[in-house]
Design a protein around this motif. Structure first.
Motif, mmCIF file in Angstrom:
data_model
loop_
_atom_site.group_PDB
_atom_site.id
_atom_site.type_symbol
_atom_site.label_atom_id
_atom_site.label_comp_id
_atom_site.label_asym_id
_atom_site.label_seq_id
_atom_site.Cartn_x
_atom_site.Cartn_y
_atom_site.Cartn_z
ATOM 1 N N PRO B 376 0.809 -1.231 0.000
ATOM 2 C CA PRO B 376 0.000 0.000 0.000
ATOM 3 C C PRO B 376 0.839 1.277 0.000
ATOM 4 C CG PRO B 376 -0.142 -1.144 2.106
ATOM 5 C CD PRO B 376 0.551 -2.068 1.172
ATOM 6 N N ASP B 377 2.100 1.145 0.337
ATOM 7 C CA ASP B 377 2.970 2.323 0.391
ATOM 8 C C ASP B 377 3.268 2.819 -1.030
ATOM 9 O OD1 ASP B 377 4.917 4.173 0.713
ATOM 10 O OD2 ASP B 377 6.128 2.989 2.099
ATOM 11 N N ASP B 378 2.815 4.030 -1.266
ATOM 12 C CA ASP B 378 2.927 4.598 -2.608
ATOM 13 C C ASP B 378 4.376 4.760 -3.065
ATOM 14 O OD1 ASP B 378 0.854 5.178 -4.322
ATOM 15 O OD2 ASP B 378 1.419 7.292 -4.353
ATOM 16 N N THR B 379 5.226 5.180 -2.147
ATOM 17 C CA THR B 379 6.624 5.408 -2.504
ATOM 18 C C THR B 379 7.272 4.126 -3.000
ATOM 19 O OG1 THR B 379 6.679 6.987 -0.704
ATOM 20 C CG2 THR B 379 8.770 6.358 -1.653
ATOM 21 N N LEU B 380 7.023 3.056 -2.251
ATOM 22 C CA LEU B 380 7.606 1.770 -2.600
ATOM 23 C C LEU B 380 7.064 1.295 -3.942
ATOM 24 C CD1 LEU B 380 9.609 -0.030 -1.257
ATOM 25 C CD2 LEU B 380 7.769 -1.206 -0.086
ATOM 26 N N ARG B 382 5.952 3.075 -6.426
ATOM 27 C CA ARG B 382 6.515 3.841 -7.550
ATOM 28 C C ARG B 382 7.919 3.391 -7.869
ATOM 29 N NH1 ARG B 382 4.721 10.095 -6.886
ATOM 30 N NH2 ARG B 382 2.512 9.664 -6.673
ATOM 31 N N LYS B 383 8.680 3.152 -6.817
ATOM 32 C CA LYS B 383 10.050 2.705 -7.025
ATOM 33 C C LYS B 383 10.028 1.369 -7.766
ATOM 34 C CE LYS B 383 14.160 3.969 -6.408
ATOM 35 N NZ LYS B 383 14.543 5.329 -6.755
ATOM 36 N N ASP B 413 -1.928 12.630 -8.813
ATOM 37 C CA ASP B 413 -0.753 13.478 -8.954
ATOM 38 C C ASP B 413 -0.388 13.629 -10.433
ATOM 39 O OD1 ASP B 413 1.758 14.480 -9.106
ATOM 40 O OD2 ASP B 413 2.653 13.164 -7.615
ATOM 41 N N HIS B 415 1.895 15.258 -11.987
ATOM 42 C CA HIS B 415 3.303 15.147 -12.352
ATOM 43 C C HIS B 415 3.652 13.689 -12.604
ATOM 44 C CE1 HIS B 415 7.521 16.377 -12.310
ATOM 45 N NE2 HIS B 415 7.748 15.230 -11.699
#
Lengths: 144, 967
Positions: B376-380, B382-383, B413, B415
């Motif tokens: 669920p972590d968006d940062t992870l 995306r990476k 988002d 961007h």
């Protein structure tokens, strides 16, 4: 460039310290940016990772009690190292103030800034020895 | 008791001279009210009131200096919280003149926070900085240098430059360090202004003080980034510095968590990565120290992992070395197996770097990668998408792009939406398995991010629909077109569509809307009219729509059918004929005119399906010869060529003059030439098709070129990849566009073989993914079947890639499920599989490392590695170790981040146990091991009490105000 900004925000989203390295932002730009990234970071849980991508850079953040330390960095920066840089900053303040808390930073805003000035110049980490960071500040205290 | 403590604390602060008591009641009140503000609105009210009072009082005559310092800090607060305090700037500038160091430094601080480097007041400060740089007090010099870094702009650099250069030799190391950074700043502002002083940085690298040396790495990093080759001679120096650092030769004060000067190590590794990139000789010097680092770095601490990660980056950047790559892969797998999301993130990033060199490394971590993708972590997430993007090939493109699009739809988002949309398009263009899939994918991308993607993408899509599979398969072409028409007619029902997508739809409907006879002309025309009305469309879409209508009318007339003008179409024509846009007007009139023509003329003007025809421009305009002849006979003057009209310059002369002028931007005094006659397109249709034939080249993917540099590719594949890179390749290779896939290009197989590969892959993939789904349905194992399936579709195919038989590709995922399901039998199963694999796989010479060591990196058996993930087997002892260590370390790492005390923190818990009972607030206190350096925690209690004493009480709204940041 490396570090673009260092931001201290409490968990209500109130700014406690702000220093920008990349370019001088106008008040409105700063307000918008801070609002945006603080909302993003405060919404995250503790299990999630301490990095957030924002526009064309990343924010590395760390929470200490009620205070969030947010550091905006360029994409090629080592996130873990920045995380530890935040910790070093807190350790340094802790050594100076003794059990540093949010109020210490509020009452001694300029000193927190001076420490940051010793540690970061032109967006680069230039000093990581706590004694080297604090010596000028202690000397200044003595002189006044 | 409480009171006694308070007094003790106050006394202690009095002796320190730096307590809160040093400040005025007003300041304390201000801080208190800001701290207690419940909302932004309340905070704003407080600050506005504060600004009003400051405005009055700061201008009073004879404000005491100490009081003024406080005012300035209050101004800093006002600006920090988003309010304009420009009325006080001048007072901050004045404060920089003060003799007292503390006041001066506060003044400088305020000025750097308030003013941008082009502010009018800067000029007033330059003088002060100059004076302070000459001061005998080194602290004042330091303050001036810090201010110079922030305030000196391009014009004022010369005013302070000589002094800054002198200070590079100052006896105090703090001054030298800051002078280096000031010079660095000047270099950033205007490289030319300090270009003659660059050698100073090299000199300061050898400074006796490690702090100065460490700071010098910052400017050197910038310089080396700009020009690597001039600094190759420093490789040995950097390596020896790094060696000394790792051997703990630096003073203890630079240690951080038992790690010797980690921040300097990281900076050095960054520099070495730059210097060693693509340079075998330089890399040779680096290998040794990197190997040491991999051995020495503790992966138990955060900072140790930070250095390890930097080592991995360095290894993946420099000329490859098998041993180091092994070590890097091992560290990466530790990251990925960690429980900490931060380490997983670093692991995914590291993996993305390593697969550039050896794509096989990813296979071992398939499940970890999928876990990250579904986190669920968006940062992870995306990476992980970034990683998938890097490892996409024709075998897994469908799964990856589908996932990307799903994610793209789910986010707001803009961007990132733009970024991921353009990545989807790029991957689809390169690796699409079929045209059908390509169009569906493009439809999705357009529908959800249409306004964010590049126009070029739309043109590529139109071109693809027009050109189809190629000349030899007309049936498939028309099938493709009618499926495009069908899907577009369906999509037009949706309420809101991006303009770019509408343009594509209009163009396709105009060209092919009625070509298969399924839809009548009036139906399509009606739809096109709806487009112009329903979607608040812009002029470009209208132009596309009216041209499309014209084409359909023309096709009808040419086919000998009568065109009946719909009323809405007529009103559209009327509306556009009166449009403000001359382009729209022209198109509307052209449509009207073409309606009156006979069928033969129309067929010439608007030929059917002619968008792919090459347009030959008759530059001599020979078809006008008779007209010219007539005019001359009637007495018109003959045309004099440009070159003969003016004796000043010939055409070529004119051109070179023009170029020269464009580059120098000087004023020109001659009269301008007559505009060159530009061939105007006869019909809008032609203009559209010229645009399409003029395709913008598809940019090369960056990792690909890097790979080209890193590993020596056979010239054949190199040439073919360059060829493929130029544009969407549609004619030569059937059913497979884009350049050959990653591994096939780096393998030594010939290009003809590759083609066959490409085709067989296609069948292989669909079969295989379907096969897995059947397999995994029945076999529920510890790892969910869903994930297995995904893993197989992402990685499984690549496992089969090195084996040439597609049959074994299908078997691979099956084997995975089997081993996963029955850990007890793994020992029996795995040797069999590995034997099989060893037998079938050719020696994978993916890397030409220049050393006879390829076996170690490339023959990692993915199945054996996979077992390491699921259950311990005797054969994979190294992996087992890594699993257990990461499990052991995990709580420690987590403890660094978590706010709530983790269960395993008894050591710290006991130390502060008594305080827990004393202060309720402490129940959530941070516990950070190894940094209990501050005074006894009881100090914090006393501080609490002092705070209450001065009138600042914690409110329900902000109960954590007094919580200590540490421990």
């Amino acid at each position: 460039m490396g570090i673009r900004f260092v931001l201290l925000v409490n968990k209500q989203g109130q700014t406690r310290l702000a220093q920008y390295y990349a370019e001088h932002l106008t008040l409105d730009e700063r307000r918008a940016l801070e609002g945006e990234i603080v909302r993003k970071c405060l919404a995250r849980t503790e299990q999630q990772c301490s990095f957030v991508e924002h526009r064309n850079y990343k924010i590395v953040y760390r929470r200490y009690a009620s205070l969030f330390f947010l550091v905006g960095v360029d994409n090629d920066e080592n996130e873990l190292a920045i995380l530890e840089f935040i910790h070093l900053f807190v350790e340094t303040m802790d050594r100076h103030f003794g059990n540093v808390c949010e109020l210490d930073i509020m009452f001694h805003l300029e000193k927190a800034h001076f420490m940051l000035e010793e540690m970061v110049m032109n967006g680069c980490i230039v000093e990581t020895s706590k004694s080297n960071i604090l010596t000028p500040i202690q000397l200044m205290d003595k002189a006044s | 008791m409480e009171q006694l403590k308070t007094i003790g604390r106050e006394l202690a602060m009095g002796s320190q001279g730096g307590g809160w008591t040093g400040q005025s009641k007003e300041f304390l009140d201000l801080v208190k009210s800001i701290g207690e503000a419940r909302s932004k609105a309340e905070e704003d009210r407080i600050i506005l009131r504060e600004i009003e009072s400051l405005r009055r009082r700061i201008a009073e005559p004879d404000v005491p200096r100490r009081r003024m310092k406080e005012y300035i800090i209050r101004l800093v607060y006002a600006e920090m919280l988003g309010h304009d305090a420009s009325f006080g700037y001048i007072h901050a500038v004045k404060m920089t003149h003060d003799d007292s160091l503390s006041l001066k430094r506060t003044g400088y601080l305020a000025v750097t926070l308030f003013l941008s480097d082009d502010h009018d007041l800067i000029i007033l400060i330059v003088n002060t900085i100059q004076k302070d740089l000459r001061s005998d007090n080194y602290l004042i010099v330091c303050a001036a240098l810090v201010a110079a870094c922030k305030l000196i702009n391009e014009e004022t650099i010369p005013a302070v430059l000589p002094q800054v250069v002198d200070l590079l030799a100052h006896p105090k190391e703090a001054v030298r360090k800051k002078a280096v950074m000031a010079l660095h700043r000047f270099y950033q502002r205007s490289p030319a202004s300090v270009s003659h002083l660059i050698s100073n940085f090299r000199k300061r690298l050898c400074d006796n003080d490690p702090g100065v040396m460490g700071a010098t790495l910052c400017p050197l990093f910038d310089l080396i980034t700009a020009d690597v080759n001039s600094y190759k001679d420093l490789v040995i120096s950097f390596v020896s510095i790094l060696k000394q650092v790792t051997e703990r030769r630096l003073p203890k004060v630079y240690d951080y968590h038992q790690m010797p000067a980690p921040f300097i190590q990281i900076k050095l590794l960054k520099i070495l990565a730059l210097l060693g990139s693509g340079d075998k000789q330089a890399s040779g010097h680096i290998y040794n120290v990197l190997g040491d680092l991999f051995r020495k770095c503790e992966s138990s601490s955060n900072i140790g992992n930070a250095v390890l990660y930097e080592c991995i980056c360095c290894v993946s950047s420099i000329h490859p070395n098998a041993k180091l790559l092994d070590a890097a892969a091992e560290s990466t797998s530790k990251f990925l197996k960690s429980d900490s999301h931060n380490l997983k993130y670093m692991g995914i990033d590291a993996l993305g770097r390593l697969i550039k060199i050896n794509p096989d490394i990813a296979e071992e971590h398939q499940l970890a990668v999928i876990d990250c993708l579904e986190d669920p972590d968006d940062t992870l997430k995306r990476k992980t998408f970034e990683l998938l993007y890097k490892m996409t090939k024709s075998t897994n493109v469908e799964v990856i792009v589908d996932r990307m699009i799903d994610y793209m739809i789910s986010i707001n988002d803009n961007h990132y939406k733009t970024e991921i949309a353009s990545r989807c398009v790029e991957l689809a263009e390169q690796f699409a398995p079929s045209n059908q899939w390509f169009i569906q994918t493009m439809n999705k991308v357009f529908a959800h991010a249409g306004d964010l993607v590049n126009v070029r993408v739309a043109h590529n899509l139109m071109r693809l629909i027009a050109e189809g599979f190629g000349e030899d398969d007309e049936g498939a072409d028309s099938q493709l077109r009618s499926s495009a028409v069908n899907s577009y007619l369906r999509i037009l029902g949706e309420p809101k569509l991006p303009s770019l997508f509408l343009q594509v739809i209009c163009w396709v409907l105009g060209e092919y809307g009625i070509s298969d006879g399924k839809y009548s002309a009036s139906y399509i025309i009606g739809k096109l009219c709806d487009v112009t009305e329903a979607h608040l469309c812009n002029d470009t879409v209208k132009a596309y729509a009216i041209s499309a209508i014209m084409k359909i009318c023309a096709f009808e007339i040419a086919a000998g059918r009568k065109v009946e003008m719909l009323p809405e179409c007529q009103s559209l024509i009327d509306e556009l004929s009166a449009s403000h846009s001359t382009d729209l007007q022209q198109r509307a009139y052209e449509l009207q005119a073409s309606l009156c023509l006979d069928s033969q003329t129309v067929e010439i003007v608007m030929p059917l399906d002619a968008s792919c025809e090459d347009i030959e421009v008759d530059r001599n305009l020979s078809f006008l010869n008779s007209f010219v002849q007539q005019s001359i006979e009637k007495g018109a003057r003959p045309y004099i060529p440009e070159s003969e009209r003016s004796s000043m310059f010939s055409v070529s002369n004119y051109k070179s003059h023009y170029q020269h002028e464009a580059s120098s931007h000087t004023l020109r005094f001659e009269a301008y030439e007559l505009p060159k006659p530009a061939p105007t397109p006869a019909t809008p249709q032609i203009s559209v098709s010229t645009r399409i034939t003029d395709l913008v080249p598809v940019p090369e993917m960056t990792y690909y070129t890097e790979n080209n540099q890193a590993s020596k590719l056979p010239p054949v594949s190199d040439a073919s990849s360059a060829d493929h890179g130029i544009k969407l390749h549609l004619d030569g290779v059937q059913k497979k566009w884009g350049r050959p896939t990653y591994s096939s290009s780096s393998s030594t197989s010939s290009s003809s073989e590759k083609k066959i590969n490409g085709v067989t892959h296609l069948d292989g993939v669909s079969l295989q993914s379907r096969g897995t789904s059947y397999d995994s349905k029945g076999q529920q194992s510890e790892v969910s079947a869903e994930k297995q399936k995904l893993a197989a579709s992402l990685f499984g195919a690549s496992a089969g890639k090195t084996e040439k038989k597609p049959t074994s590709t299908q078997r691979a995922p099956k084997a995975n499920t089997a081993t996963a399901e029955r850990p007890g039998v793994t020992g029996a199963v795995s040797p069999e599989i590995s034997k099989q694999k060893a037998a079938s796989s050719p020696s994978p010479d993916l890397l030409d490392l220049g050393e006879p060591i390829t076996a170690t990196t490339t023959t990692i058996d993915p199945f054996e590695q996979l077992e390491g993930l699921i259950g311990p087997t005797p054969g994979t002892s190294t992996l087992d170790n890594s699993v257990t260590t990461s499990e052991q370390k995990a709580p420690d790492l987590m403890a660094l981040y978590t706010d709530t005390p983790p269960s395993s923190s008894s050591s710290i818990g006991s130390a502060s146990g008594d305080i827990h009972s004393a202060d309720k607030n402490l129940q959530m206190a941070k516990n950070v091991p190894a940094i209990k350096k501050g005074p006894n925690p009881q100090d914090s209690l006393q501080k609490d009490a002092t705070a209450r004493h001065v009138g600042v009480t914690p409110t329900g709204n902000n109960p954590n105000l007094f919580r200590d940041l540490l421990g």
